[in-house]
Scaffold this motif. Sequence first.
Motif, PDB file in Angstrom:
ATOM      1  N   GLU A   1       0.841  -1.195   0.000  1.00  0.00           N
ATOM      2  CA  GLU A   1       0.000   0.000   0.000  1.00  0.00           C
ATOM      3  C   GLU A   1       0.880   1.251   0.000  1.00  0.00           C
ATOM      4  N   GLY A   2       1.206   1.735  -1.167  1.00  0.00           N
ATOM      5  CA  GLY A   2       1.996   2.947  -1.254  1.00  0.00           C
ATOM      6  C   GLY A   2       1.118   4.175  -1.096  1.00  0.00           C
ATOM      7  N   SER A   3       1.716   5.287  -0.684  1.00  0.00           N
ATOM      8  CA  SER A   3       0.975   6.535  -0.567  1.00  0.00           C
ATOM      9  C   SER A   3       1.829   7.675  -1.094  1.00  0.00           C
ATOM     10  N   LEU A   4       1.158   8.717  -1.548  1.00  0.00           N
ATOM     11  CA  LEU A   4       1.844   9.865  -2.128  1.00  0.00           C
ATOM     12  C   LEU A   4       1.001  11.107  -1.848  1.00  0.00           C
TER      13      LEU A   4
ATOM     14  N   LEU B   1      -1.494   6.751 -12.323  1.00  0.00           N
ATOM     15  CA  LEU B   1      -2.278   5.765 -11.585  1.00  0.00           C
ATOM     16  C   LEU B   1      -2.688   4.570 -12.441  1.00  0.00           C
ATOM     17  N   LYS B   2      -2.672   4.738 -13.737  1.00  0.00           N
ATOM     18  CA  LYS B   2      -2.916   3.586 -14.609  1.00  0.00           C
ATOM     19  C   LYS B   2      -1.796   2.556 -14.465  1.00  0.00           C
ATOM     20  N   GLN B   3      -0.592   3.054 -14.181  1.00  0.00           N
ATOM     21  CA  GLN B   3       0.564   2.176 -14.025  1.00  0.00           C
ATOM     22  C   GLN B   3       0.786   1.762 -12.565  1.00  0.00           C
ATOM     23  N   ASN B   4       0.175   2.489 -11.626  1.00  0.00           N
ATOM     24  CA  ASN B   4       0.419   2.247 -10.198  1.00  0.00           C
ATOM     25  C   ASN B   4      -0.903   2.318  -9.431  1.00  0.00           C
ATOM     26  N   LYS B   5      -1.756   1.359  -9.657  1.00  0.00           N
ATOM     27  CA  LYS B   5      -3.104   1.380  -9.093  1.00  0.00           C
ATOM     28  C   LYS B   5      -3.133   1.190  -7.584  1.00  0.00           C
ATOM     29  N   ASN B   6      -2.053   0.661  -7.002  1.00  0.00           N
ATOM     30  CA  ASN B   6      -2.051   0.391  -5.552  1.00  0.00           C
ATOM     31  C   ASN B   6      -1.553   1.580  -4.734  1.00  0.00           C
ATOM     32  N   ILE B   7      -1.233   2.689  -5.387  1.00  0.00           N
ATOM     33  CA  ILE B   7      -0.737   3.866  -4.671  1.00  0.00           C
ATOM     34  C   ILE B   7      -1.891   4.832  -4.401  1.00  0.00           C
ATOM     35  N   LYS B   8      -2.034   5.203  -3.141  1.00  0.00           N
ATOM     36  CA  LYS B   8      -3.072   6.155  -2.754  1.00  0.00           C
ATOM     37  C   LYS B   8      -2.487   7.573  -2.829  1.00  0.00           C
ATOM     38  N   VAL B   9      -3.157   8.436  -3.570  1.00  0.00           N
ATOM     39  CA  VAL B   9      -2.652   9.791  -3.787  1.00  0.00           C
ATOM     40  C   VAL B   9      -3.555  10.818  -3.116  1.00  0.00           C
ATOM     41  N   LYS B  10      -2.944  11.776  -2.429  1.00  0.00           N
ATOM     42  CA  LYS B  10      -3.673  12.880  -1.814  1.00  0.00           C
ATOM     43  C   LYS B  10      -3.077  14.187  -2.325  1.00  0.00           C
ATOM     44  N   ILE B  11      -3.959  15.141  -2.665  1.00  0.00           N
ATOM     45  CA  ILE B  11      -3.522  16.442  -3.155  1.00  0.00           C
ATOM     46  C   ILE B  11      -3.864  17.510  -2.118  1.00  0.00           C
TER      47      ILE B  11
ATOM     48  N   ASP C   1       4.945  15.008   0.277  1.00  0.00           N
ATOM     49  CA  ASP C   1       6.126  14.326  -0.270  1.00  0.00           C
ATOM     50  C   ASP C   1       6.817  15.141  -1.352  1.00  0.00           C
ATOM     51  N   GLY C   2       6.050  15.960  -2.045  1.00  0.00           N
ATOM     52  CA  GLY C   2       6.608  16.750  -3.130  1.00  0.00           C
ATOM     53  C   GLY C   2       5.695  17.907  -3.454  1.00  0.00           C
ATOM     54  N   LEU C   3       6.225  18.865  -4.202  1.00  0.00           N
ATOM     55  CA  LEU C   3       5.486  20.105  -4.447  1.00  0.00           C
ATOM     56  C   LEU C   3       5.633  20.549  -5.895  1.00  0.00           C
ATOM     57  N   PHE C   4       4.485  20.760  -6.553  1.00  0.00           N
ATOM     58  CA  PHE C   4       4.477  21.423  -7.853  1.00  0.00           C
ATOM     59  C   PHE C   4       4.417  22.924  -7.611  1.00  0.00           C
ATOM     60  N   PHE C   5       5.316  23.672  -8.223  1.00  0.00           N
ATOM     61  CA  PHE C   5       5.303  25.119  -8.060  1.00  0.00           C
ATOM     62  C   PHE C   5       5.766  25.778  -9.348  1.00  0.00           C
ATOM     63  N   SER C   6       5.466  27.041  -9.488  1.00  0.00           N
ATOM     64  CA  SER C   6       5.864  27.804 -10.663  1.00  0.00           C
ATOM     65  C   SER C   6       6.728  28.970 -10.242  1.00  0.00           C
ATOM     66  N   GLY C   7       7.567  29.443 -11.149  1.00  0.00           N
ATOM     67  CA  GLY C   7       8.456  30.546 -10.824  1.00  0.00           C
ATOM     68  C   GLY C   7       9.767  30.039 -10.269  1.00  0.00           C
ATOM     69  N   ASP C   8      10.532  30.951  -9.683  1.00  0.00           N
ATOM     70  CA  ASP C   8      11.859  30.623  -9.170  1.00  0.00           C
ATOM     71  C   ASP C   8      11.781  29.803  -7.894  1.00  0.00           C
TER      72      ASP C   8
ATOM     73  N   GLN D   1       9.155   4.418  -2.085  1.00  0.00           N
ATOM     74  CA  GLN D   1       9.039   3.837  -3.424  1.00  0.00           C
ATOM     75  C   GLN D   1       7.998   4.582  -4.252  1.00  0.00           C
ATOM     76  N   SER D   2       6.930   5.046  -3.598  1.00  0.00           N
ATOM     77  CA  SER D   2       5.884   5.785  -4.309  1.00  0.00           C
ATOM     78  C   SER D   2       6.428   7.080  -4.888  1.00  0.00           C
ATOM     79  N   VAL D   3       7.227   7.794  -4.099  1.00  0.00           N
ATOM     80  CA  VAL D   3       7.817   9.050  -4.560  1.00  0.00           C
ATOM     81  C   VAL D   3       8.787   8.786  -5.703  1.00  0.00           C
ATOM     82  N   LYS D   4       9.608   7.753  -5.565  1.00  0.00           N
ATOM     83  CA  LYS D   4      10.567   7.413  -6.615  1.00  0.00           C
ATOM     84  C   LYS D   4       9.854   7.067  -7.920  1.00  0.00           C
ATOM     85  N   LYS D   5       8.755   6.322  -7.813  1.00  0.00           N
ATOM     86  CA  LYS D   5       7.998   5.955  -9.012  1.00  0.00           C
ATOM     87  C   LYS D   5       7.391   7.184  -9.680  1.00  0.00           C
ATOM     88  N   PHE D   6       6.882   8.115  -8.864  1.00  0.00           N
ATOM     89  CA  PHE D   6       6.267   9.316  -9.431  1.00  0.00           C
ATOM     90  C   PHE D   6       7.319  10.188 -10.119  1.00  0.00           C
ATOM     91  N   ILE D   7       8.489  10.297  -9.514  1.00  0.00           N
ATOM     92  CA  ILE D   7       9.563  11.082 -10.130  1.00  0.00           C
ATOM     93  C   ILE D   7       9.984  10.453 -11.460  1.00  0.00           C
TER      94      ILE D   7
END
Length: 279
Positions: free
Chosen positions: A88-91, A112-122, A140-147, A267-273
Amino acid sequence: MESQDLRIFKYVAEQKSISKAAAMLGYVQSNVSGRIKHLEEELDTKLLNRTNRGVTLTDEGVLLLEYTEKILFLMDEVKTKLNEEKGEGSLTIGASQTISAFKIPHFLSGFLKQNKNIKVKIKTDTKQILQEQLLYGEIDGLFFSGDNDEDRFEEVYCDHEKVVLLSCKGNDKRESSPTLLVNSDPNCIYRKKMLEFSQNHNFDKPVLMEFDSLESILQGISNGLGMSVIPADIAHSRLSRKIVQFEELSEGVQIQFGVKKGKQRSQSVKKFIRFLQKL
């Protein structure tokens, strides 16, 4: 000694303020003060020096902070390991409302089509708050824009995004004192793009109308309240050219995905990267 008490202590120690820590945690100040007092009573030692300007750590507080960081790191590590053993991976990903509206659903549909067992929260919030959550391990990680103005982050993915200037048809985009619809977050890159456009085109005392949500800005454009700069993908998918005028700007923005330097990646973070880097 409860782990949440240690987390609260860590926030207070790093912010050097009980009120700032309370605001970040979403607690009332008296609650945070009470938890720190309980921790001091349990350890039978003074952890903070309280002043009118905030708080500083005593020698005992410095020692506890060192152990707190180790304890919380190990707790997060064992939680990750146990989940991985269960399959049970989480991200948990952080992003602004604007990025969440189009980019993240697009990324996740493929991931998620490739990693159906990973639970994702935004989690959506301002850039500043999300950066703090990344530093404290809440995401675990952050999408951001700019510098990237935080040297404790490592950028592992970057994408270019086109942006457009939008206004309701019938409105004169070149009027001397137009109304600019912008996000209330002063660090919003699209707000900065709108203000930059206004300055470059010598708008005379433009009126700023601030909104807390992307939906309000989009509705404001459609209703003829003013003009705004938003990502081209969102504009094309959400607004009608029969109502709104589109003007693509020559310079877009960079969208990055960052993680905290030095933190062990699940492992979930590594897979997403790896997924992002193959796009």
